[in-house]
Scaffold this motif. Structure first.
Motif, mmCIF file in Angstrom:
data_model
loop_
_atom_site.group_PDB
_atom_site.id
_atom_site.type_symbol
_atom_site.label_atom_id
_atom_site.label_comp_id
_atom_site.label_asym_id
_atom_site.label_seq_id
_atom_site.Cartn_x
_atom_site.Cartn_y
_atom_site.Cartn_z
ATOM 1 N N ILE A 27 52.100 11.992 41.705
ATOM 2 C CA ILE A 27 51.023 12.503 40.867
ATOM 3 C C ILE A 27 49.806 12.766 41.760
ATOM 4 C CG2 ILE A 27 49.563 12.078 38.860
ATOM 5 C CD1 ILE A 27 52.572 12.206 38.217
ATOM 6 N N GLU A 28 49.410 14.030 41.859
ATOM 7 C CA GLU A 28 48.262 14.398 42.691
ATOM 8 C C GLU A 28 46.963 14.313 41.907
ATOM 9 O OE1 GLU A 28 48.459 15.283 45.976
ATOM 10 O OE2 GLU A 28 50.622 14.903 45.920
ATOM 11 N N GLN A 29 46.919 14.916 40.722
ATOM 12 C CA GLN A 29 45.704 14.975 39.937
ATOM 13 C C GLN A 29 46.063 15.049 38.459
ATOM 14 O OE1 GLN A 29 43.231 18.165 41.213
ATOM 15 N NE2 GLN A 29 41.402 17.364 40.227
ATOM 16 N N THR A 30 45.219 14.459 37.609
ATOM 17 C CA THR A 30 45.484 14.505 36.177
ATOM 18 C C THR A 30 44.375 15.268 35.463
ATOM 19 O OG1 THR A 30 44.390 12.380 35.822
ATOM 20 C CG2 THR A 30 46.774 12.340 36.140
ATOM 21 N N TYR A 31 44.739 15.906 34.381
ATOM 22 C CA TYR A 31 43.818 16.674 33.553
ATOM 23 C C TYR A 31 44.010 16.263 32.103
ATOM 24 C CZ TYR A 31 43.406 19.821 37.559
ATOM 25 O OH TYR A 31 43.177 20.343 38.801
ATOM 26 N N GLU A 32 42.938 16.355 31.332
ATOM 27 C CA GLU A 32 43.021 16.137 29.893
ATOM 28 C C GLU A 32 42.925 17.501 29.226
ATOM 29 O OE1 GLU A 32 39.621 14.338 27.899
ATOM 30 O OE2 GLU A 32 41.032 13.101 26.773
ATOM 31 N N ALA A 33 43.920 17.835 28.422
ATOM 32 C CA ALA A 33 43.949 19.137 27.760
ATOM 33 C C ALA A 33 44.117 18.940 26.259
ATOM 34 C CB ALA A 33 45.109 19.974 28.300
ATOM 35 N N GLY A 34 43.455 19.779 25.491
ATOM 36 C CA GLY A 34 43.656 19.793 24.056
ATOM 37 C C GLY A 34 44.928 20.573 23.740
ATOM 38 N N ILE A 35 45.430 20.436 22.525
ATOM 39 C CA ILE A 35 46.637 21.160 22.116
ATOM 40 C C ILE A 35 46.314 21.941 20.848
ATOM 41 C CG2 ILE A 35 49.114 20.928 21.797
ATOM 42 C CD1 ILE A 35 48.847 17.983 22.177
ATOM 43 N N ALA A 36 46.784 23.181 20.793
ATOM 44 C CA ALA A 36 46.645 23.985 19.573
ATOM 45 C C ALA A 36 47.828 23.638 18.669
ATOM 46 C CB ALA A 36 46.640 25.468 19.918
ATOM 47 N N LEU A 37 47.549 22.904 17.586
ATOM 48 C CA LEU A 37 48.589 22.425 16.675
ATOM 49 C C LEU A 37 48.355 22.939 15.266
ATOM 50 C CD1 LEU A 37 48.646 18.657 17.722
ATOM 51 C CD2 LEU A 37 50.306 20.390 18.355
ATOM 52 N N THR A 38 49.425 22.971 14.485
ATOM 53 C CA THR A 38 49.302 23.269 13.066
ATOM 54 C C THR A 38 49.130 21.949 12.300
ATOM 55 O OG1 THR A 38 51.680 23.147 12.671
ATOM 56 C CG2 THR A 38 50.788 25.290 13.307
ATOM 57 N N GLY A 39 48.844 22.035 11.014
ATOM 58 C CA GLY A 39 48.567 20.844 10.217
ATOM 59 C C GLY A 39 49.722 19.862 10.147
ATOM 60 N N THR A 40 50.932 20.365 9.953
ATOM 61 C CA THR A 40 52.077 19.456 9.833
ATOM 62 C C THR A 40 52.414 18.808 11.171
ATOM 63 O OG1 THR A 40 53.573 21.339 10.077
ATOM 64 C CG2 THR A 40 53.095 20.612 7.841
ATOM 65 N N GLU A 41 52.093 19.487 12.280
ATOM 66 C CA GLU A 41 52.336 18.881 13.598
ATOM 67 C C GLU A 41 51.402 17.698 13.817
ATOM 68 O OE1 GLU A 41 53.879 22.523 16.398
ATOM 69 O OE2 GLU A 41 51.742 22.440 15.909
#
Length: 160
Positions: A27-41
């Protein structure tokens, strides 16, 4: 001025974790990313369902996508329920996307999701790692190191 980023991410509830990734990759570097989800997901993830064991991330000209992540259909969903293994868009800053694209294209690195979690504000996030694959002899070294640390702890516990 931008708010400084914390050293570690604010993980309130971890939904899915890819423990195998830390064994298979450096593991070189970590990032925090949001996710585009639908309501049921989102509802399905809040119930603790989901798996990223076989998932990976892909960078293309349209952005960063999470491929092969399994978020099962919501049990009380209706006909508008989601697909379980559809590609999901990851939300990152433009300069982060450019950095990831350069590392994947030039240096032969891989984007591996380490975990899916909910942060303190209740938003679903993905911990994404920029990683380089380990060879077999590297994996053996990791196993030896892990066994030695376990023995070390056992010795210290017995003497103390």
């Amino acid at each position: 001025m931008a708010r400084p980023r914390p050293a570690t991410f604010d993980k309130v509830k971890t939904v899915a974790e890819n423990r195998r990734a830390r064994f298979d990759y450096f593991i070189e570097q970590t990032y925090e990313a949001g996710i585009a989800l639908t309501g049921t997901e989102v509802k399905s993830l809040r119930f603790g369902e989901g798996s990223i064991a076989e998932a990976y991330a892909e960078v293309n000209d349209k952005g960063v996508w999470l491929i092969n992540a399994n978020v099962p259909e919501f049990s009380h969903g209706n006909r508008f329920n989601h697909e379980a293994k559809r590609p999901r868009k990851l939300l990152l800053h433009e300069r982060e996307i450019n950095k990831l694209h350069g590392a994947v294209a030039r240096e032969g690195m891989t984007l591996v999701p380490l975990s899916i979690y909910f942060n303190g504000r209740g938003r679903a996030k993905v911990e994404l790692a920029l990683a380089k694959g380990k060879k077999t002899h590297d994996k053996r070294e990791t196993i030896k190191e892990r066994d030695w640390k376990r023995d070390q702890q056992r010795i210290l516990r017995d003497r103390g």
